[in-house]
Design an enzyme around this catalytic site. Structure first.
Site, PDB file in Angstrom:
ATOM      1  N   ALA A  61      26.418  -9.623 -20.990  1.00  0.00           N
ATOM      2  CA  ALA A  61      26.587  -9.096 -22.349  1.00  0.00           C
ATOM      3  C   ALA A  61      28.003  -8.584 -22.536  1.00  0.00           C
ATOM      4  O   ALA A  61      28.681  -8.225 -21.572  1.00  0.00           O
ATOM      5  CB  ALA A  61      25.598  -7.973 -22.576  1.00  0.00           C
ATOM      6  N   GLY A 100      23.161 -10.905 -18.495  1.00  0.00           N
ATOM      7  CA  GLY A 100      22.792 -11.961 -19.436  1.00  0.00           C
ATOM      8  C   GLY A 100      23.249 -13.333 -18.959  1.00  0.00           C
ATOM      9  O   GLY A 100      22.638 -14.353 -19.299  1.00  0.00           O
ATOM     10  N   GLU A 103      20.575 -14.457 -16.768  1.00  0.00           N
ATOM     11  CA  GLU A 103      19.398 -14.760 -17.597  1.00  0.00           C
ATOM     12  C   GLU A 103      19.557 -16.118 -18.290  1.00  0.00           C
ATOM     13  O   GLU A 103      18.591 -16.867 -18.437  1.00  0.00           O
ATOM     14  CB  GLU A 103      19.185 -13.650 -18.627  1.00  0.00           C
ATOM     15  CG  GLU A 103      18.701 -12.350 -17.982  1.00  0.00           C
ATOM     16  CD  GLU A 103      18.491 -11.257 -19.004  1.00  0.00           C
ATOM     17  OE1 GLU A 103      19.502 -10.834 -19.602  1.00  0.00           O
ATOM     18  OE2 GLU A 103      17.348 -10.837 -19.222  1.00  0.00           O
ATOM     19  N   GLU A 123      21.797  -4.596 -14.973  1.00  0.00           N
ATOM     20  CA  GLU A 123      21.500  -3.769 -16.155  1.00  0.00           C
ATOM     21  C   GLU A 123      21.016  -2.372 -15.793  1.00  0.00           C
ATOM     22  O   GLU A 123      21.327  -1.397 -16.466  1.00  0.00           O
ATOM     23  CB  GLU A 123      20.446  -4.445 -17.045  1.00  0.00           C
ATOM     24  CG  GLU A 123      20.953  -5.642 -17.822  1.00  0.00           C
ATOM     25  CD  GLU A 123      20.984  -6.936 -17.030  1.00  0.00           C
ATOM     26  OE1 GLU A 123      20.787  -6.906 -15.801  1.00  0.00           O
ATOM     27  OE2 GLU A 123      21.227  -7.988 -17.648  1.00  0.00           O
TER      28      GLU A 123
END
Ligand code: NAD
Length: 704
Positions: A61, A100, A103, A123
């Site tokens: 992110a 992310g 992910e 995270e």
């Protein structure tokens, strides 16, 4: 922000482009949506490879977007679209796939990675969880236990480890994108993500809760993975979103994100004399001398060798040197194995001659804490080392400027204050004196960085920043015991707050004799005396009285607690201590009262915080971030509370001030409860956000 090209005839290659780490900004997310749609609908494209430009897959992110309003397409539907594509999608992971980024790779059907790439879901260290399907896809891919480990710790893996766990399908040392394209061409048709049988692990929640010390994110991570194990995918995704929503707005997430940014802030050091990180160039260092191979010198030697420096290690006598050499080799091997690094042989040379350091570029002295010994050593070093060799001391309390005055070049002297065990603890206080050259500070800061430390530059004063603030905290704990608390009550309150150990358990671990020696040196100890006022202020002789009884803590099997045997770690309440305290209070005419955890926290923490404000006021620390990083990385202050100064800002400065005033009225003989004038100034300036404190500190003010 993402480009689509066709390679090898039928492979659609999507490249993310957002230097330096291809963070998933709004534009990148939009780019992925557009390119995936085009690739999927292009009949000539039979399979898709997603990669990042410039040798990095995706760093996750865009943390800059955290504070503001999120715009652009959200990640979850993008990843669902990729997963649902009827053409195989392969992630080509180079550099890193974090948060992310991983992910995204998990939503692809296959993953090919460079062996040295770093993969992880960090995270949790920002007070969050992987909320773009990470908590649902990873356990389905590698099973619950391995997924829980990665998600609740946030630890990074290499490509090779990821292959072992089954996160990736192939590892390569060659060109990763080419390997991924080749792999994509070899997939016959269709694909499915692997679904393993998922089962919950009993006891995980208790274990994670215990090691979280009050942090909520690891607990939410377990809940999300539990959902993956028990619910269908869509419901699991919903649970992930709900849990993320609670974490996102929490004070803990704010504190952890503050820590993340503060680590960068402290590397941009400055001193009141005007020297700064960006105008001071470090001197290159390849060879370092370490003098004194006791507890600290050994750890420092190991940390230097692991950072790839060559070390000349000096002891006084052959026997000590041999013992140190044996210990260092063992520590070095174990640490290298744990970190998965290989060692270059012959990096450390041992000697009993001080002259052996004649050709090093920097010396770190770690002999006994004895000023006369250190004075002599600095005089000798100043004569025998090269004229531009930096002379650093690991002293915890002695005056750096005085040591500098013993040398021909006081500008080359700085403190490098490591914490025990020095090869493990992340903190390094770099202590500059009024005469230290900017280049000397820059060099010590840079060396700390190379050793993997969080280096914080601080001014010279008694105890520097960390130990100076610890003094009122520890004293307050003893005063509370005099007034009626037990060591257990004090420790429990601090441990529930999030410290791994309370004051008394910590003191038993490090040895009560350490503080006793310091108090003796300061002329505070009066053997056999019980007076509670010394040098004009309140004093608790409790620690001295325990030492006089030979109770030094764990090493003697008794201290503030009782242990099964000398060296044992299991602390039990000691009935002897209880009657000793009752007798002590009776002799002092003290009436024992009930002390609750709120009073323990307020008196111990606000006294510590108040000293932090004095330190900021005096310019010993440049900003609150410096103090907070020292406490988080060196003193076990719970990271999810951001550090003492951030915690004060969360409590509210007016509240901290009001409680300090309250306690000061009750205990006028305790100077460290007198509110700092900087705290008053901040409150009268409307308690600005912590990021604005530096402006207030710099503002000229009347000292009235
Ligand atoms: P230590 O007693 O374990 O080791 C000191 C070593 O120095 C001994 O091995 C001794 O033989 C050696 N030594 C003494 N004089 C010497 C000389 N002239 N030349 C070469 N070697 C000599 O002490 P320590 O705990 O490692 O502490 C060392 C320094 O680090 C002290 O200044 C201490 O205040 C500071 N420090 C200690 C800690 C800690 O937790 N122990 C933490 C931070 C800083």
């Amino acid at each position: 922000m993402a480009a689509l090209t066709r390679v090898s005839g039928s492979v659609g290659l999507i490249s993310l482009l957002n230097p330096p780490v291809n963070a998933l900004s709004a534009a990148v997310r939009q780019g992925i949506v557009d390119t995936v749609r085009r690739a999927v609908s292009d009949p000539q494209v039979k399979s898709v490879v997603i990669c990042g430009q410039n040798g990095v897959f995706c760093g996750g992110a865009d943390i800059k977007e955290f504070g503001g309003h999120m715009s652009g397409p959200p990640l979850v539907p993008i990843f669902n679209t990729i997963e649902a594509a009827d053409k195989p999608v392969v992630a080509a992971i180079e550099g890193s796939a974090l948060g992310g980024g991983l992910e995204l790779a998990l939503a692809c059907h296959y993953r090919i990675t460079q062996s040295k790439a770093r993969l992880g879901l960090p995270e949790v260290s920002l007070g969050l969880l992987p909320a773009a399907g990470g908590t649902q896809r990873l356990p389905r891919l590698i099973g619950v236990p391995a997924a829980l480990d990665l998600i609740t710790t946030g630890r990074h893996l290499t490509g090779a480890e990821a292959l072992k766990l089954g996160i990736v399908d192939q590892v390569t040392d060659q060109n990763t994108v080419e390997a991924a394209v080749k792999f994509a061409l070899s997939i016959p048709s269709g694909c499915n993500i692997c679904r393993l049988h998922l089962s919950e692990r009993p006891g995980v929640m208790q274990r994670v809760k215990k090691s979280a010390h009050g942090a909520i994110a690891p607990v939410a991570c377990v809940q999300a993975v539990q959902a993956a194990a028990t619910l269908p995918f869509t419901q699991g995704m919903q649970r992930e979103q709900e849990l993320m929503a609670t974490l996102f707005g929490s004070g803990q997430a704010r504190a952890l994100q503050y820590c993340f940014f503060s680590q960068r802030v402290v590397s941009k050091w400055s001193s009141p004399s005007g020297s700064r990180w960006d105008t001071s160039k470090p001197k290159p260092v390849t060879k370092v001398g370490v003098i004194g191979l006791g507890t600290m010198g050994r750890g420092i030697t190991v940390a230097l060798a692991l950072a790839g420096l060559s070390v000349v290690a000096v002891e006084t006598q052959q026997q000590q040197m041999m013992a140190a050499q044996h210990a260092v080799s063992g520590m070095l091997e174990r640490t290298a194995r744990r970190r998965g690094v290989s060692l270059v042989g012959d990096q450390i040379r041992y000697s009993v001659e001080l002259e052996a350091v004649a050709d090093v570029e920097l010396v770190i002295e770690a002999v006994f804490e004895d000023m006369a010994l250190k004075e002599k050593l600095f005089k000798q070093l100043s004569t025998l080392c090269k004229a531009d060799t930096l002379l650093c001391s690991n002293t915890s309390s002695l005056d750096i400027d005085h040591l500098a005055s013993q040398t021909h070049s006081p500008q080359l002297v700085v403190g490098m204050h490591f914490f025990a065990p020095a090869h493990v603890m992340k903190l390094l206080e770099v202590v500059y004196g009024p005469r230290s050259a900017p280049q000397a500070v820059a060099t010590a800061m840079e060396l700390g960085k190379r050793m993997g430390k969080v280096s914080v530059a601080v001014g010279n004063c008694s105890g520097f920043v960390g130990n100076r603030m610890l003094m009122p905290y520890v004293e307050e704990a003893s005063f509370l015991v005099e007034e009626g608390a037990s060591p257990e009550i004090v420790d429990r309150a601090l441990e529930e707050f999030g410290f791994p150990m309370g004051v008394f358990r910590m003191s038993d671990l490090s040895g009560l004799d350490v503080g006793w020696k310091v108090r003796k040196a300061r002329g505070l100890v009066e053997p056999g005396q019980m007076s509670r006022v010394r040098q004009g202020r309140r004093y608790s002789p409790l620690g001295d009285l325990l030492c006089e009884q030979g109770r030094f803590g764990q090493k003697t099997g008794r201290g503030w607690y009782l242990y099964d045997s000398a060296g044992s770690r299991e602390a039990q309440p000691d009935p002897w201590l209880q009657s000793f305290l009752e007798e002590y209070r009776a002799r002092q005419g003290l009436v024992s009262r009930r002390i609750d955890s709120q009073e323990v926290l307020e008196r111990c923490l606000y006294a510590l915080i108040n000293e932090g404000f004095n330190i900021l006021q005096e310019g010993i620390a440049a900003g609150p971030e410096d103090i907070d990083m020292i406490y988080v990385f060196g003193y076990g202050f719970p990271r999810h509370r951001g550090g003492p100064m951030f915690y004060a800002s969360q409590v509210g400065l007016a509240q901290v001030l009001q409680r300090l005033e309250h306690y000061q009225q009750l205990h006028p003989d305790i100077p460290h409860l007198r509110p700092s004038s900087l705290l008053r100034r901040l409150v009268s300036s409307g308690s600005p956000r912590i990021q604005r404190w530096r402006e207030i500190i710099r503002m000229p003010h009347s000292s009235l």
